[in-house]
Design an enzyme around this catalytic site. Structure first.
Site, PDB file in Angstrom:
ATOM      1  N   THR A  40       0.834  -1.202   0.000  1.00  0.00           N
ATOM      2  CA  THR A  40       0.000   0.000   0.000  1.00  0.00           C
ATOM      3  C   THR A  40       0.871   1.257   0.000  1.00  0.00           C
ATOM      4  OG1 THR A  40      -1.673  -1.192   1.258  1.00  0.00           O
ATOM      5  CG2 THR A  40      -1.831   1.201   1.280  1.00  0.00           C
ATOM      6  N   HIS A  43       2.137   1.871  -3.431  1.00  0.00           N
ATOM      7  CA  HIS A  43       1.121   2.495  -4.302  1.00  0.00           C
ATOM      8  C   HIS A  43       1.053   4.004  -4.045  1.00  0.00           C
ATOM      9  CE1 HIS A  43      -0.396  -1.242  -5.880  1.00  0.00           C
ATOM     10  NE2 HIS A  43      -0.652  -1.715  -4.677  1.00  0.00           N
TER      11      HIS A  43
HETATM   12 ZN    ZN Z   1       0.001  -3.133   5.014  1.00  0.00          ZN
END
Ligand code: ZN
Length: 346
Positions: A40, A43
């Protein structure tokens, strides 16, 4: 305090100096010792389509962490004390919705995620609602820092019936590798792990996979059918989000079996609903976060008892100044779990 922030609507993360967070009446402030770096965060750093639609800079990133309590809000009561080592559930919910009130807080529509929707954990201090905080007991802050992604694996595996069963894990990133270990610890008879990256398959083997399948060399469905006398596996954990793996997962599940979906596909995925789901009587389960807080207590007990040890998956540690190196290591595909040292090594 020092923090790692997304400052602009553009690629990159910056090491910054910002004020320490205030402690709300029902909060505790935690001095962060270790933090986990995650896909994440990648990203968000890369500023991909998802990040552009979700992230509102400036924001402190990071959602996997552990540290020590340094301040306790007036209304928290005596559940915590200064100096206590803790981690926290990074999904913050209102507590007032139907989901939160019926044991389904993990899918509460009001969910705000630290490091995504509000300031996160790549900082020397973070304020968290006390109700989200979990005591670590004897668990180290390095291990505490990765209880968020380990919790994803525990949630994925333990919501299926594991003792004596056959389990296929598709995708052996850190959460897939954790899932292999959890399945073994929970008494799976045979665990299959599949990936296209040899390093990741090696880690899956270290976590106890009985059969590691390199999907660049052999067909997963053939191998699994071979190994299960054409029956298929009881439980599939789909951790990759790859459309091919999703279809293979449905094929590999035995009639009456269960498929747990955690990997997030980028686009719509066509599946053969009639033959691969309905007529096989499959149960499909979408895994979001960790069950609040059932998963946390299960996980703590597996770790403290020594039933489950995530250490083989932790491959790299960097000081917070080297966040770019940490991200590069994850991108290389050579890493298991990557840890940031924020406030020392306690
Ligand atoms: Zn995570």
């Amino acid at each position: 305090m020092r923090a790692i922030q997304k400052l602009e609507r553009a690629p990159g993360l910056k090491l910054t100096d910002i004020p320490k967070p205030d402690c709300g009446l029902t909060d505790v402030v935690i001095q962060v010792k270790h933090a986990g770096v995650c896909g994440t965060d990648l990203h968000i750093a890369d500023w991909d389509e998802w990040a552009q639609s979700r992230i509102k800079p400036p924001i402190v990133v990071g959602h996997e962490f552990a540290g020590e309590i340094v301040e306790i809000g007036q209304d928290v009561g005596d559940a915590f004390h200064i100096g206590q080592r803790v981690t926290a559930e990074g999904h913050i919910v209102s507590g007032h919705t139907r989901q939160s009130r019926t044991g389904q807080g993990h899918v509460c529509p009001t969910t705000q995620i630290i490091g995504v929707d509000r300031d996160g954990a790549f900082a020397e201090f973070i304020a968290m609602p006390a109700s989200n905080v979990m005591r670590l007991g004897d668990i180290s802050t390095v291990m505490g820092a990765i209880m968020d992604p380990m919790g994803n694996a525990f949630h994925t595996v333990l919501t299926a019936e594991i003792p004596g069963s056959t389990v296929l894990v598709l995708g052996c990133g850190p959460i897939g590798c954790f899932a292999v270990g959890v399945a073994r610890a929970a008494g799976a008879a045979r665990v299959f792990a599949a990936d296209l990256n040899p390093r990741r398959l090696e880690l899956a083997g270290d976590m106890g996979a009985h059969v590691c399948i390199d999907v660049t060399r052999e067909d997963v469905v053939h191998r699994v059918m071979d190994e299960t006398k054409s029956e298929g596996v009881d439980v599939v954990c789909e951790m990759s989000g790859h459309p091919v793996a999703i279809r293979q997962g449905l094929e590999c599940a035995r009639p009456g079996g269960r498929v747990q979906f955690l990997g997030i596909p980028q686009h719509e995925v066509p599946i053969r609903v009639a033959n691969d789901v309905i007529f096989k009587g499959l149960t499909l389960y979408g895994v979001v976060g960790r069950k609040m807080f059932e998963t946390w207590y299960q996980m703590r007990s597996f770790i403290e008892s020594g039933l489950f040890d995530p250490s083989p998956v932790i491959t790299h540690t960097f000081p917070m100044e080297q966040i770019d190196d940490a991200l590069r290591t994850i991108r290389s595909g050579e890493a298991g779990k990557v840890i940031l040292e924020i406030g020392g090594t306690a």
